[in-house]
Design a protein around this motif. Structure first.
Motif, short mmCIF file in Angstrom:
data_model
loop_
_atom_site.label_atom_id
_atom_site.label_comp_id
_atom_site.label_asym_id
_atom_site.label_seq_id
_atom_site.Cartn_x
_atom_site.Cartn_y
_atom_site.Cartn_z
N ARG A 49 -1.16 6.61 11.97
CA ARG A 49 -1.83 5.41 12.45
C ARG A 49 -0.81 4.35 12.88
NH1 ARG A 49 -5.20 6.66 7.96
NH2 ARG A 49 -7.39 6.97 8.56
N ASN A 50 -1.31 3.40 13.62
CA ASN A 50 -0.55 2.22 13.98
C ASN A 50 -1.04 1.05 13.15
OD1 ASN A 50 1.05 3.26 16.27
ND2 ASN A 50 -0.95 3.52 17.23
N TYR A 51 -0.10 0.38 12.52
CA TYR A 51 -0.44 -0.77 11.69
C TYR A 51 0.22 -2.02 12.28
CZ TYR A 51 -1.68 2.84 8.27
OH TYR A 51 -2.24 3.92 7.64
N GLY A 106 0.83 -1.19 0.00
CA GLY A 106 0.00 0.00 0.00
C GLY A 106 0.86 1.23 0.00
N SER A 107 0.23 2.37 -0.05
CA SER A 107 0.94 3.63 -0.19
C SER A 107 1.22 4.27 1.17
CB SER A 107 0.13 4.60 -1.06
OG SER A 107 0.81 5.83 -1.19
N MET A 108 2.45 4.11 1.63
CA MET A 108 2.86 4.76 2.87
C MET A 108 3.71 5.97 2.52
SD MET A 108 1.76 3.24 5.65
CE MET A 108 2.94 3.63 6.93
N LEU A 109 3.26 7.16 2.90
CA LEU A 109 4.00 8.37 2.58
C LEU A 109 5.07 8.66 3.62
CD1 LEU A 109 1.18 10.73 1.29
CD2 LEU A 109 2.64 9.15 0.01
N GLN A 110 4.84 8.17 4.82
CA GLN A 110 5.81 8.43 5.89
C GLN A 110 5.77 7.26 6.85
OE1 GLN A 110 5.31 12.13 8.07
NE2 GLN A 110 6.18 11.22 9.90
N ILE A 111 6.94 6.74 7.16
CA ILE A 111 7.05 5.66 8.16
C ILE A 111 7.92 6.16 9.29
CG2 ILE A 111 7.94 3.38 8.64
CD1 ILE A 111 7.10 2.52 5.89
N GLY A 141 2.91 5.17 11.01
CA GLY A 141 3.16 5.96 9.81
C GLY A 141 1.92 6.61 9.27
N ARG A 142 2.12 7.30 8.14
CA ARG A 142 1.02 8.03 7.50
C ARG A 142 0.85 7.54 6.06
NH1 ARG A 142 0.43 12.74 10.79
NH2 ARG A 142 2.29 13.09 12.05
N ALA A 143 -0.39 7.23 5.73
CA ALA A 143 -0.72 6.89 4.35
C ALA A 143 -1.11 8.16 3.61
CB ALA A 143 -1.84 5.86 4.33
N ASN A 186 14.43 1.26 3.39
CA ASN A 186 13.46 2.33 3.18
C ASN A 186 12.86 2.29 1.77
OD1 ASN A 186 13.72 3.38 5.78
ND2 ASN A 186 15.50 4.61 5.19
N ALA A 187 13.65 1.86 0.81
CA ALA A 187 13.14 1.80 -0.57
C ALA A 187 12.03 0.77 -0.71
CB ALA A 187 14.28 1.49 -1.52
N LYS A 188 12.11 -0.27 0.10
CA LYS A 188 11.11 -1.34 0.04
C LYS A 188 10.10 -1.25 1.17
CE LYS A 188 14.26 -4.68 -2.12
NZ LYS A 188 14.90 -6.02 -1.98
N ASN A 189 10.25 -0.25 2.05
CA ASN A 189 9.38 -0.15 3.23
C ASN A 189 9.30 -1.48 3.96
OD1 ASN A 189 8.86 2.56 2.89
ND2 ASN A 189 6.91 2.27 1.86
#
Length: 120
Positions: free
Chosen positions: A107-109, A26-31, A99-101, A73-76
């Motif tokens: 949120r916490n995932y 999925g799209s994570m903009l910030q971890i 992180g933030r989607a 980080n490139a692969k999260n």
């Protein structure tokens, strides 16, 4: 939708090694922090290791010196290399990411976990 998928668990003899992986889909903009927890049978979930966005790392005393957490980080993706495994390391290992989607809400995932069994 963001999902975490752990892999790398399995059955290993005491003294052996395993490398756990946790991939973020999925799209994570910030971890921010990426953390491993574990839950042994009949016990509460406990902290194992964390790596922050600034690569600050901390380990639980129970795994310190035997485990290494790292992230790509490139692969999260976050990894947990565990060596010199002991029967007391047995449990389900869970990945947690803060992180933030795309909606930018922090949120916490959680992943669904991967089972590690260490035989004596």
């Amino acid at each position: 939708q963001v999902q975490l998928v752990e892999s790398g668990g399995g059955l290993v003899q005491a003294g052996g090694s395993l490398r756990l992986s946790c991939a973020t889909s999925g799209s994570m903009l910030q971890i921010n922090g990426m953390t491993w927890y574990r839950q042994a049978p009949g016990k509460q979930r406990e902290f194992v290791a964390v790596i922050t966005s600034r690569d600050t790392i901390a380990y639980a005393d129970a795994v310190k010196g035997r485990s290494t957490i790292s992230r790509d980080n490139a692969k999260n993706t976050v990894y947990l290399q565990m060596n010199s495994l002991k029967p007391e390391d047995t449990g389900v290992y869970y990945c947690h990411v803060a992180g933030r989607a795309s909606d930018l809400v922090l949120r916490n995932y959680w992943g669904k976990g991967t089972l590690v069994t260490v035989s004596s």
